[in-house]
Write a protein that holds these residues in place. Structure first.
Motif, mmCIF file in Angstrom:
data_model
loop_
_atom_site.group_PDB
_atom_site.id
_atom_site.type_symbol
_atom_site.label_atom_id
_atom_site.label_comp_id
_atom_site.label_asym_id
_atom_site.label_seq_id
_atom_site.Cartn_x
_atom_site.Cartn_y
_atom_site.Cartn_z
ATOM 1 N N ARG A 1 -21.758 -9.697 -14.628
ATOM 2 C CA ARG A 1 -22.017 -8.852 -15.796
ATOM 3 C C ARG A 1 -23.112 -7.854 -15.430
ATOM 4 O O ARG A 1 -24.166 -8.244 -14.924
ATOM 5 N N VAL A 2 -22.828 -6.599 -15.657
ATOM 6 C CA VAL A 2 -23.817 -5.578 -15.288
ATOM 7 C C VAL A 2 -24.037 -4.627 -16.453
ATOM 8 O O VAL A 2 -23.138 -4.358 -17.247
ATOM 9 N N ALA A 3 -25.274 -4.142 -16.528
ATOM 10 C CA ALA A 3 -25.617 -3.136 -17.531
ATOM 11 C C ALA A 3 -25.185 -1.770 -17.027
ATOM 12 O O ALA A 3 -25.416 -1.429 -15.873
ATOM 13 N N LEU A 4 -24.571 -1.008 -17.895
ATOM 14 C CA LEU A 4 -24.152 0.337 -17.533
ATOM 15 C C LEU A 4 -25.282 1.311 -17.845
ATOM 16 O O LEU A 4 -25.275 2.011 -18.852
ATOM 17 N N ASP A 5 -26.262 1.309 -16.998
ATOM 18 C CA ASP A 5 -27.419 2.186 -17.167
ATOM 19 C C ASP A 5 -27.344 3.324 -16.160
ATOM 20 O O ASP A 5 -27.172 3.098 -14.961
ATOM 21 N N THR A 6 -27.488 4.512 -16.682
ATOM 22 C CA THR A 6 -27.560 5.664 -15.781
ATOM 23 C C THR A 6 -28.461 6.721 -16.403
ATOM 24 O O THR A 6 -28.340 7.031 -17.582
ATOM 25 N N LYS A 7 -29.366 7.203 -15.642
ATOM 26 C CA LYS A 7 -30.306 8.242 -16.069
ATOM 27 C C LYS A 7 -31.036 7.849 -17.350
ATOM 28 O O LYS A 7 -31.309 8.684 -18.217
ATOM 29 N N GLY A 8 -31.271 6.575 -17.517
ATOM 30 C CA GLY A 8 -31.999 6.108 -18.680
ATOM 31 C C GLY A 8 -31.159 5.927 -19.923
ATOM 32 O O GLY A 8 -31.683 5.593 -20.990
ATOM 33 N N MET B 1 -23.567 10.933 -13.722
ATOM 34 C CA MET B 1 -23.574 9.699 -14.513
ATOM 35 C C MET B 1 -22.251 8.949 -14.359
ATOM 36 O O MET B 1 -22.214 7.728 -14.206
ATOM 37 N N THR B 2 -21.150 9.688 -14.373
ATOM 38 C CA THR B 2 -19.844 9.051 -14.186
ATOM 39 C C THR B 2 -19.767 8.380 -12.823
ATOM 40 O O THR B 2 -19.307 7.232 -12.691
ATOM 41 N N GLN B 3 -20.233 9.116 -11.819
ATOM 42 C CA GLN B 3 -20.213 8.551 -10.463
ATOM 43 C C GLN B 3 -21.032 7.266 -10.407
ATOM 44 O O GLN B 3 -20.615 6.275 -9.796
ATOM 45 N N GLU B 4 -22.169 7.287 -11.067
ATOM 46 C CA GLU B 4 -23.027 6.108 -11.035
ATOM 47 C C GLU B 4 -22.403 4.939 -11.804
ATOM 48 O O GLU B 4 -22.407 3.791 -11.339
ATOM 49 N N LEU B 5 -21.850 5.233 -12.952
ATOM 50 C CA LEU B 5 -21.238 4.171 -13.753
ATOM 51 C C LEU B 5 -20.027 3.570 -13.040
ATOM 52 O O LEU B 5 -19.850 2.345 -13.019
ATOM 53 N N GLN B 6 -19.191 4.425 -12.480
ATOM 54 C CA GLN B 6 -18.030 3.897 -11.756
ATOM 55 C C GLN B 6 -18.465 3.161 -10.495
ATOM 56 O O GLN B 6 -17.797 2.217 -10.065
ATOM 57 N N GLY B 7 -19.575 3.589 -9.929
ATOM 58 C CA GLY B 7 -20.130 2.850 -8.795
ATOM 59 C C GLY B 7 -20.604 1.465 -9.206
ATOM 60 O O GLY B 7 -20.410 0.483 -8.475
ATOM 61 N N LEU B 8 -21.229 1.388 -10.368
ATOM 62 C CA LEU B 8 -21.652 0.078 -10.877
ATOM 63 C C LEU B 8 -20.444 -0.829 -11.101
ATOM 64 O O LEU B 8 -20.478 -2.026 -10.805
ATOM 65 N N ARG B 9 -19.403 -0.227 -11.622
ATOM 66 C CA ARG B 9 -18.184 -1.001 -11.861
ATOM 67 C C ARG B 9 -17.590 -1.507 -10.546
ATOM 68 O O ARG B 9 -17.221 -2.681 -10.431
ATOM 69 N N ALA B 10 -17.493 -0.615 -9.568
ATOM 70 C CA ALA B 10 -16.925 -1.014 -8.280
ATOM 71 C C ALA B 10 -17.763 -2.122 -7.644
ATOM 72 O O ALA B 10 -17.231 -3.082 -7.074
ATOM 73 N N ALA B 11 -19.090 -1.980 -7.757
ATOM 74 C CA ALA B 11 -19.960 -3.003 -7.169
ATOM 75 C C ALA B 11 -19.793 -4.337 -7.898
ATOM 76 O O ALA B 11 -19.814 -5.405 -7.273
ATOM 77 N N ALA B 12 -19.634 -4.266 -9.206
ATOM 78 C CA ALA B 12 -19.446 -5.498 -9.971
ATOM 79 C C ALA B 12 -18.145 -6.192 -9.591
ATOM 80 O O ALA B 12 -18.095 -7.418 -9.437
#
Lengths: 552, 470
Positions: free
Chosen positions: B184-191, B161-172
């Protein structure tokens, strides 16, 4: 007067000062030694500082962001060679990379005879300005964005003079919209008998009161001058009123000494004297660095010279208005008086000094650029730069050779800065008659590669209104019982200055509480931030804004 | 081995042959030092079993002064901190050291489990007021002992989940830079949603809409507050706090310039290998299961209770299962910072493949082939009080940037084996702890309170079926 020592340092410092402990810690140095890989050429940095006698001194660089990407760019003096501007193309954690840009709006004649450079946002706009210290007229370059500059001497009513300028510092005095600039001048070559005993006065340039733009038409001579090679505004007694500390070169002055000038707002500067407790120190003063090593709110000063480096600490018995210092360099193992490798045991020649935490262990380290003036036979010919890594007991351990910075160069100015935004401090050294050295901090070397050093945080302050870089602000970073103090400043070193994120090593702490004393005296709330991040703190804010550098 | 002698206040440290090793009557912990160094690479089932056996021994070991237990000159703080001129008592039930073995508290229903009220710990920073001898909440937060079953899966979920969230941040950040406008992105991971972030073109990330996670977007799944990143970090902390056994990777000379930071005469008390063995054992503890002891009435009630669990909204936070892509547990892990060994500090991490373990076969898979981890949690923090229901607001101290009324969602798996309840372990029934839910849990709690007594009983039956295998 109460001095507060961090727990980890209290015992050692107390005992050291009492003469109970041996001067230097015993036992091998166990903290990380950063592996500093020289890669100037590969990174695209080619600049040689050179020239005749007048350029035996100087050789500085300014590190600052000139294009708004928050990565530190470089303007490097060349002496007789033209100064060069390099934009930072490094990516986060990647190889160091720079590209030279033209100082397009600057005539060729103004690019030469440059000894040093300091960044300072004089007119409070969105772009950093740069002050060029020159042999002859000093120049203020007004930043225009996208690494473009225009000469602003006329528009700022600034007379660059004709002196041989080697030092600079700037501070916003209370209620002033623009900074007060201090210029340190060296030998007055026009005087009879020059160079012996013919030191130029230094100059204080205060902005015109209530002007809507910088107006430096009123210059004040700081006389006597004693052939300054570095100066800096410093709040030496934590009073909130910075004074001007000046390092002077005994090689040419007669009857001179190191100086400290009181600069009371709206009043004429006054030199501290023996009546104030100031003690005469006569050295080949070449560079100044300050850091609050013992956490008492009052800075210690590293003064480079030929032979012993001085490390001065305010006498704990002195009254708060008495600038009485004692030299603790020997007690702490920081004299750095001769080369630490090779067979040459002649005295060293020290130039730029700068405190930083290069191994992120939450203990302050000291870098000193070294190099023979030119061919002075009484001093070491091969004189490697020093990397004195701080130890937990307050002492220092020379690790320059292990770190890989002990090159046969003649160092002058320098910039300790994180050029690739990985949290580990890199190093630029301006060398006389040779290309600059650019060391990338790879972390600690292991038998399988490199591992990162400790945790860190980098802090950019954004002040309200005038003084947007918050020059003079104080930063407290608290982790556990340890409070590390930093001051946002422009000045000191040797002909070199920087502006940008303030780096603090955190050791094993994974978070920190940050308090800011803004230049107007306001304290911030405690601001929480996680380690290993860049944060921007705006005046009045209660939370930081995280910033992320460009990635590959 | 280094043995210390204390004679009339004089600490002597000398080297003697290891004559006391492996004798039945020895008063040292033989498992200490048996894992010579930090393992690396993928461990076979046999190698993993050997490592976890050592870890089990260390977890159950009652550390002695001859092992280096006690920390006379160091506090319980997670940052190595000297006690100054005060000597830390050998044992102190409040500020610690407060136990002999990990299993002294983690023992219900078996080693690695939870503990009842008597095992509560008193969590303080350990910096200035480190030697408090009072349970007064102005000095510490009193916390119950959590169980560790399934902890390896929990940490793996948190890492993904951390990897995914930080990935979302990097992509943003990348998108904002490229587009020259806010993203602006939603921090959604694993539901699970952790709010929103907004990246600006100049590389800033605005966090005003963040929800239930630290500002560095690292999910810290362990402890009642959700402030511990990894089993490794928690183990290093706990070994010092509770036993005075100091791990070299944080208290050793690299960070403290000393090999015997607590000044008890024993250098480098726990090696990286020792900590690795402890982590391996904890990480491989089987996941709790559902079990109604073949009691058809219980089974029927539990099934009805499970329906109610969803209908009442409990599953909004106590999510039944989260999907996990990989069962490969790397030690050290990727998100610890300096002071806890992490992936960047070693040439190669050890891989403990949980798929080698029999219990992992009970994990169901979703349509993507991901392992469904039935944790009944969301690895997120929530505010647990409001003006009317405030029983969880009984602490005075925030902890590591987390406000006093905010807690991480308790994973409910195993709750049928781990009474009492609540972060202070002071609620003797599930009914009490459900009724204590305010704030983010208020609606579900109100639904429970409004339900019939039969429905309430069915919900309890369901929760009681979530047990630790004994």
């Amino acid at each position: 007067m109460t001095h507060h020592f961090p727990t980890t340092l209290l015992t050692a410092w107390t005992l050291v000062l009492a003469g109970v402990l041996p001067a230097v810690a015993v036992g091998p140095f166990a903290a990380d030694v950063p592996d500093m890989l020289e890669q100037a050429e590969a990174a695209g940095l080619e600049q040689v500082y050179d020239g005749p006698w007048e350029y035996f001194v100087g050789g500085g660089a300014a590190s600052f962001d000139c294009n708004g990407d928050r990565m530190p760019d470089l303007l490097i003096a060349g002496g007789e060679n033209p100064a060069k501007l390099f934009v930072n193309r490094s990516k986060a954690g990647g190889a160091l990379a720079f590209a030279q840009l033209d100082l397009a709006n600057l005539p060729d004649k103004d690019k030469t005879r440059v000894l040093g450079a300091y960044p300072v946002n004089i007119d409070n706009d969105a772009f950093m300005d740069v002050v060029l210290l020159r042999l002859g007229a000093n120049i203020i370059l007004k930043g225009q964005g996208e690494c473009k500059f225009e000469k602003a001497n006329d528009s700022f009513s600034f007379d660059g003079g004709k002196a041989w300028t080697t030092g600079f510092s700037a501070i916003w005095e209370p209620d002033q919209s623009f900074p007060t600039l201090a210029f340190g001048n060296y030998v007055d070559r026009s005087m009879p008998g020059s160079p012996w005993g013919t030191c130029h006065d230094n100059v204080l340039a205060r902005p015109a009161v209530n002007a809507d733009k910088p107006d430096y038409s009123n210059l004040t001579a700081l006389s006597p001058g004693f052939c300054s090679l570095s100066l800096m505004f410093t709040d030496w007694n934590n009073s909130g009123e910075p004074a001007l500390r000046i390092a002077n070169d005994r090689q040419y002055y007669r009857g001179g000494q190191e100086q400290l000038w009181q600069v009371p707002p709206g009043k004429a500067p006054r030199e501290y004297s023996t009546r104030d407790g100031w003690r005469q120190v006569v050295i080949w003063g070449m560079g100044i660095a300050e850091a609050d090593l013992n956490g008492d709110g009052m800075p210690e000063y590293a003064l480079t010279s030929m032979g012993d480096t001085k490390l001065q600490s305010l006498d704990p018995e002195a009254d708060e208005d008495q600038p009485i210092y004692r030299d603790i360099a020997f007690e702490l193992g920081a004299t750095a008086h001769r080369p630490y490798i090779g067979d040459d045991i002649k005295p060293s020649t020290g130039w730029h000094s700068q405190f930083a935490d290069v191994n992120n262990d939450a203990v302050t380290d000291l870098f000193i650029a070294k190099g023979n003036v030119e061919a002075m036979t009484d001093f070491a010919k091969d004189d490697p730069d020093n990397l004195l890594l701080g130890r937990r007991d307050g002492t220092f351990s020379e690790q320059g050779d292990a770190a890989g910075i002990a090159l046969p160069t003649k160092g002058r100015g320098a910039v300790v800065e994180d050029f690739n935004a990985d949290g580990m401090m890199d190093l630029l050294v301006v060398n006389r008659s040779q290309n600059v050295s650019l060391f990338r901090n790879l972390g600690a070397r292991t038998d399988w590669g490199h591992r990162p050093t400790g945790n860190w945080i980098k802090i950019e302050l954004q002040g309200e209104g005038a003084n947007p870089s918050a020059i003079g602000a104080k930063i407290q970073v608290k982790t556990g019982n340890l409070t590390q103090n930093r001051t946002v400043e422009i000045g000191g070193g040797h002909a070199s200055g920087q502006n940008g994120f303030v780096h603090v090593g955190l050791g094993v702490a994974e978070r920190a509480a940050i308090r800011i004393k803004w230049p107007n005296g306001d304290w911030s709330q405690s601001i929480r931030a996680f380690a290993n991040n860049h944060v921007v703190i705006r005046q009045g804010a209660t939370t930081p804004i995280y910033w992320f550098p460009p990635e590959e | 081995m280094r043995i210390g002698f204390i004679t009339a206040g004089l600490v002597l440290v000398c080297s003697i042959p290891a004559i006391a090793q492996d004798r039945p009557w020895q008063e040292t912990t033989s498992a200490l030092g048996r894992t010579a160094e930090q393992p690396n690479g993928v461990l076979s089932k046999e190698a993993l079993q050997a490592l976890t056996e050592i870890g089990n021994e260390l977890f159950d070991a009652r550390f002695t002064s001859l092992d280096g237990a006690g920390r006379p000159r160091a506090t319980q703080a997670i940052i190595p901190t000297k006690s100054g001129n005060r000597t830390v008592a050998g044992f102190a039930r409040t500020s610690g050291p407060d136990s002999n073995a990990c299993s002294s508290c983690h023992n219900d229903p078996v080693s690695g489990g939870a503990g009842d009220f008597v095992t509560n710990v008193f969590v303080g920073e350990g910096f200035s007021e480190f030697d408090f001898d009072s349970a007064d909440p102005q000095f510490s937060n009193e916390r119950g002992t959590n169980h560790l079953f399934g902890a390896g899966l929990i940490e793996l979920l948190a890492r993904e989940m951390t990897q995914e969230l930080q990935g979302l941040r990097a992509a943003a950040v990348r998108s904002a830079r490229e587009a020259g406008q806010d993203t602006r992105v939603a921090l959604d991971t694993k539901g699970v949603n952790f709010g929103w972030i907004t990246a600006t073109p100049d590389g800033f990330v605005l966090l005003e809409e963040l929800d239930g996670i630290d500002t560095d977007l690292v999910i810290r799944p362990f402890s009642q507050k959700g402030v511990m990143t990894s089993l490794r970090q928690f183990t290093v902390n706990a070994m010092n706090h509770h036993h005075g056994m100091q791990a070299q990777e944080r208290f050793g000379s690299r960070w403290t310039d000393e090999t015997d930071f607590d000044e008890d005469g024993y250098a480098d008390e726990m090696s990286e290998g020792d900590i690795a063995a402890l982590v391996a054992w904890q990480a491989t503890l089987p996941a709790p299961v559902r079990d109604t002891r073949d009691n058809p009435d219980w089974q029927k009630a539990a099934e009805a209770g499970e329906e109610l669990f969803g209908a009442m909204g409990c599953g909004g936070c106590h999510m039944q299962a989260l999907p996990l892509r990989s069962l490969a547990f790397a030690d050290p892990g990727p998100f610890d910072s300096a002071g806890t060994l992490n992936a960047l500090q070693v040439a190669e991490a050890a891989i403990y493949d949980l798929a080698l373990l029999d219990w992992s076969r009970s994990l169901s898979r979703n349509e993507k082939g991901e392992f469904m981890v039935p944790l009944y949690g969301d690895l997120k923090r929530h505010n647990m009080t409001d003006s009317e229901v405030d029983a969880f607001g009984n602490e005075l101290l925030s902890q590591r940037f987390v406000d006093r009324t905010i807690f991480a969602t308790t994973e409910l798996w195993g709750i049928g084996s781990t009474a009492p309840y609540g972060h202070r372990n002071d609620m003797t029934t599930l009914d009490e702890v459900i009724r204590a839910h305010g704030g983010s849990g208020r609606n579900a709690r109100d639904a429970y309170v409004a339900a019939t007594s039969d429905e309430q009983s069915q919900l309890i039956a369901f929760l009681k079926s979530l047990v630790i295998v004994q």
